[in-house]
Design an enzyme around this catalytic site. Structure first.
Site, PDB file in Angstrom:
ATOM      1  N   PRO A 181     -22.523 -24.032  33.964  1.00  0.00           N
ATOM      2  CA  PRO A 181     -22.594 -25.494  33.864  1.00  0.00           C
ATOM      3  C   PRO A 181     -22.504 -26.128  35.251  1.00  0.00           C
ATOM      4  O   PRO A 181     -21.731 -25.659  36.096  1.00  0.00           O
ATOM      5  CB  PRO A 181     -21.360 -25.857  33.028  1.00  0.00           C
ATOM      6  N   HIS A 182     -23.315 -27.157  35.459  1.00  0.00           N
ATOM      7  CA  HIS A 182     -23.272 -27.867  36.748  1.00  0.00           C
ATOM      8  C   HIS A 182     -23.840 -29.263  36.570  1.00  0.00           C
ATOM      9  O   HIS A 182     -24.647 -29.499  35.666  1.00  0.00           O
ATOM     10  CB  HIS A 182     -24.084 -27.110  37.800  1.00  0.00           C
ATOM     11  N   PRO A 183     -23.420 -30.197  37.388  1.00  0.00           N
ATOM     12  CA  PRO A 183     -24.004 -31.539  37.298  1.00  0.00           C
ATOM     13  C   PRO A 183     -25.418 -31.559  37.873  1.00  0.00           C
ATOM     14  O   PRO A 183     -25.789 -30.664  38.645  1.00  0.00           O
ATOM     15  CB  PRO A 183     -23.057 -32.397  38.136  1.00  0.00           C
TER      16      PRO A 183
END
Lengths: 262, 574
Positions: A168-170
């Protein structure tokens, strides 16, 4: 130039490799401080070819005096001159600092910074991310924002890249929320459905926060290299503790560096 | 011993390193004084030579005297100091624009001797340009002694020229303006201050040694409105005369170059021709300051026909002297031709409108001089200030300005480049600071080299090449031979993109098969303007640079723009 050769105090700046800077008190330099660099260092400081600097000094276009292979100048005057002519002038030690700031972070320091956590609770993507974000070492006020951004990214497409791993990452880098790029490793209490590409339940998440797009790609490609290796995933499935995980990562990264060099 | 060494290198005296501007002013005083002395020396020796040869002028064979003088001067220049003939100003401008004002030491006296021989024996030329050349050479050598950089040396060369003109005409402003307008072509405070100081020094030296005399003093002129209108006609006539002189000088030069004789024979022939003209019209001989004085005083008695003839005779004599290998300047002949043209015009006016109360003919002679100088040099300010100062009359300023500017404009229409600069422009060697030609000639291919290309071998497999592409920042890859290291060709990513995604090709193709061997290349010592032309013709944005058949780097328009801009900023702002 005799006033350079005779009884002057030589002051060597620390951290400047291969170049000494002399501060010369002479009959008239009470108001002004002269510095001395050799031509090659001078060209590096100005970020110009040596031949250009050499020609400019000969033609008298740059406020530098020449004495043999040494360039004699006043730092303040030269800095002002460079600024007025759209050039950059910085002494070598300052330059090195800048390079470091814009350099790429490797996997190992990022993971050390982000930390490794076990038994993250949750039944679905939202709740797992919620409890994972609590562990991420960023200031508490940023956590809600980070959580929303991660969800926003998941809504686009899942970050589950297969083999039970999710990253997960922005969508955009977070230079204001974190000073350094970091990866927080979260082993889940129980595998959950992440809508991953291969539909396998995710058991480990690497939350990836980076300061720049370049860094993001760098870390992502290195992480992907590790995960592509099936033995590495098998190793992850043993839920290793922090130190053994980090040493494994260090090994993989060494392998990668070697491949890059050849 | 150490003290002795310090004295031998004045550049190292700490007093001179206090401040660069102060140093330049100090040197300007020295240079102005020296070039002033050179001018006085030439002036004195010309007078001495004139008096010595005066007794021989009555003999029938006196017409060969200019021939002997010109031949000796040509021999001296050609054999002893090994310099080309001519007046010297273009040489000074050339050295300023190409070599940062570097000049040989012998130039500081060679022209003085040769022009003294030419003019003293009766050749039609002026002593000013030779003095400018020696002044400039003195300046250049003093600048070298103080180890100044190019930029400062150019200013000091200008100081030498200014001091020389100021001294020989006793005209400080004219010297200053001439040096900035004609020699340097750059109006900037860094130039003007030292040059002004040198002018003062030069003038002062000449005043101490020769007294403060105005060369061509005259009585007061009363200039009416009609006279000012009539000036326009004079401007046209002087423009025609200067174009004629320019053309004739150049064509004489061309003719004499083709003549199959040694240079001293040619010079003698020219001098002989001048001597024969001089038998009938003695006004054409020498620098002509004496008849000039009579004309400005209004005491020249010859009629319209003779004066008109004298204009053409003087033009012819000047081009014969200078074009065929004599040595001297065009300043003094210009003044004589100008005043003769002025007289012609005045007599014509009197003939047409005898009842109009025209101003004294001396005034027109004076205006004609300004018209000729401005027209020949394309330097209106030099013309205006020179004439004002050598005649000491401010009341003529209005018609003077009109004649100067109109004459300059007209000459500019017909001859776009001034007499001094014509040869340099034709060879592409006039490089005024801050111009495109100057920037391109200063930058070298070496400085623009981009060295971040990865060199590949010709027997490398495409598979290995793909790993190299990963690491490269560039789309271009030079290919070289494994053994000899010779440059063979280039690979451009655009050309092979389609194969890159076809794994079947990876082991089937070596780079030698896919490289482009027909590559336009640049050599390290190529001229940048030529490189740019090549890029434009072939629609290229970057080209490989080759030396000794080996690849050195790339040169691209992007880097060129970057460096060009830096260079322009550095050159234009001081």
């Amino acid at each position: 130039m005799p006033f350079l050769a005779e009884n002057h105090i030589v002051f060597i700046c620390k951290g400047m490799h291969g170049c000494t800077s002399h501060i010369l008190p002479s009959a008239f330099s009470l108001l002004s401080i002269y510095m001395k660099l050799n031509l090659n260092d001078m060209a590096r400081c100005l970020d110009l070819p040596v031949s250009t600097v050499d020609r400019w000094i000969r033609q008298g276009r740059i406020p530098i005096h020449r004495s043999g292979n040494d360039c004699i100048f006043k730092e303040s005057i030269l800095e002002k001159w460079a600024f007025n002519h759209g050039l950059r002038f910085s002494l070598p030690n300052e330059e090195r600092k800048k390079e470091q700031k814009f350099g790429l972070t490797n996997l190992l320091p990022a993971m050390q910074l982000g930390g490794v956590f076990h038994d993250i609770k949750g039944d679905d993507v939202e709740s797992v991310l919620k409890s994972a974000v609590d562990k991420v070492p960023v200031p508490a006020i940023n956590k809600q924002g980070l959580y929303e951004r991660l969800l926003e990214r998941e809504a686009l497409t899942s970050t589950g890249i297969g083999k039970g791993v999710a990253i997960p990452h922005p969508r955009t880098p977070l230079p204001e929320e974190t000073d350094n790029s970091l990866i927080t490793t979260c082993f889940l209490e129980k595998p959950i459905d992440f809508e991953a590409v291969d539909d396998r339940a995710v058991f480990v998440m690497f939350i990836l926060l980076s300061t720049s797009i370049k860094n993001h790609l760098h870390l992502l490609s290195r992480l992907a290299f590790c995960v592509r290796d099936d033995s590495f995933v098998e190793f992850l499935r043993t839920y290793p503790d922090t130190s053994s995980l980090l040493s494994k990562i260090a090994d993989s990264e060494n392998l990668l560096d070697k491949a890059d060099h050849n | 011993m150490r003290i002795l060494r310090r004295w031998r290198h004045p550049a190292s005296w700490s007093i001179f390193r206090l401040d660069d501007r102060l140093l330049l002013i100090l040197i300007a005083v020295i240079v102005g004084t020296c070039s002033g002395l050179a001018a006085v020396a030439l002036n004195r020796s010309l007078i001495a030579m004139f008096e010595w040869l005066h007794h021989f002028r009555h003999y029938w064979w006196s017409f060969i005297m200019p021939a002997i003088g010109a031949a000796l001067s040509a021999l001296f220049l050609d054999k002893m100091v090994k310099e080309g003939a001519g007046h010297g100003v273009p040489e000074v401008i050339y050295s300023v624009s190409r070599y940062g004002g570097l000049m040989r030491f012998r130039s500081s006296f060679s022209r003085l001797i040769s022009s003294c021989l030419t003019i003293g024996s009766g050749g039609s030329a002026g002593p000013e340009a030779p003095v400018v050349m020696s002044g400039a050479a003195i300046g250049s050598n003093i600048a070298k002694l103080f180890s100044l950089n190019d930029r400062q040396r150019v200013t000091i060369v200008g100081c030498g020229a200014a001091g020389a003109i100021s001294s020989i005409f006793n005209a400080p402003i004219a010297g200053m303006v001439f040096s900035i307008e004609v020699i340097l072509g750059e109006w900037k405070a860094v130039n003007i201050v030292p040059i002004a100081i040198a002018s003062v020094a030069g003038t002062e030296i000449s005043r101490i040694l020769q007294g403060n005399q105005i060369a061509f003093s005259h009585r007061l002129f009363h200039i009416g409105h009609l006279d000012i209108v009539a000036c326009i006609g004079l401007a046209i006539i002087s423009a025609v005369a200067s174009v004629l002189l320019t053309r004739l000088l150049r064509s004489m030069h061309g003719v004499s170059k083709k003549a199959p004789f040694p240079i001293w024979v040619r010079a003698a022939a020219g001098g002989c021709a001048v001597g024969i003209i001089g038998i009938f019209l003695p006004i054409v001989l020498g620098e002509g300051y004496h008849p000039l004085r009579t004309m400005i005083e209004g005491a020249y008695t010859q009629g319209l026909g003779i004066v008109t003839l004298a204009v053409f005779a003087k033009i012819l004599a000047t081009s014969l002297t200078l074009g065929w290998g004599g040595s001297g300047g065009i300043f003094a002949p210009c003044l004589v031709i100008g005043s003769l043209a002025g007289l012609t015009y005045h007599r014509g006016l009197l003939l047409l409108w005898p009842s109009v109360p025209w101003v004294n003919e001396g005034c027109f002679a004076l205006l004609g001089m300004a018209g000729l100088i401005s027209g020949m040099l394309h330097a209106p300010l030099t013309g205006i200030f020179l004439i004002i100062e050598i005649t000491g009359g401010y009341e003529v300023i209005l018609p003077l300005i009109i004649v100067s500017v109109i004459s300059t404009t007209l000459c500019h229409y017909i001859e776009p480049v001034s007499f001094y600069l014509k040869e340099l422009v034709e060879k592409g060697q006039l490089l005024r600071p801050g111009t495109d030609a100057r920037v391109l000639s200063d930058l070298s291919v070496q400085e623009l080299l981009e060295k971040d290309c990865i060199i590949v071998k010709q027997n490398m497999l495409l598979r290995d090449f793909i790993n190299i592409i990963k690491k490269s920042h560039r789309n271009y890859f030079p290919v070289e031979d494994e053994k000899t290291g010779r440059f063979l060709g280039m690979i451009h990513l655009d050309d092979i993109r389609s194969y890159l995604f076809n794994p079947l090709m990876y082991d089937a193709v070596v780079l030698g098969q896919i490289m482009d061997t027909d590559v336009k290349v640049v050599y390290l010592d190529d001229d940048l303007s030529e490189v740019l032309r090549k890029m434009d013709v072939n629609r290229l944005f970057s080209m490989p640079v080759i030396a000794n058949r080996k690849f050195l780097g790339m040169i691209s328009k992007a880097t060129l723009l970057d460096k060009y801009r830096n260079e322009l900023m550095v050159q234009t702002d001081l």
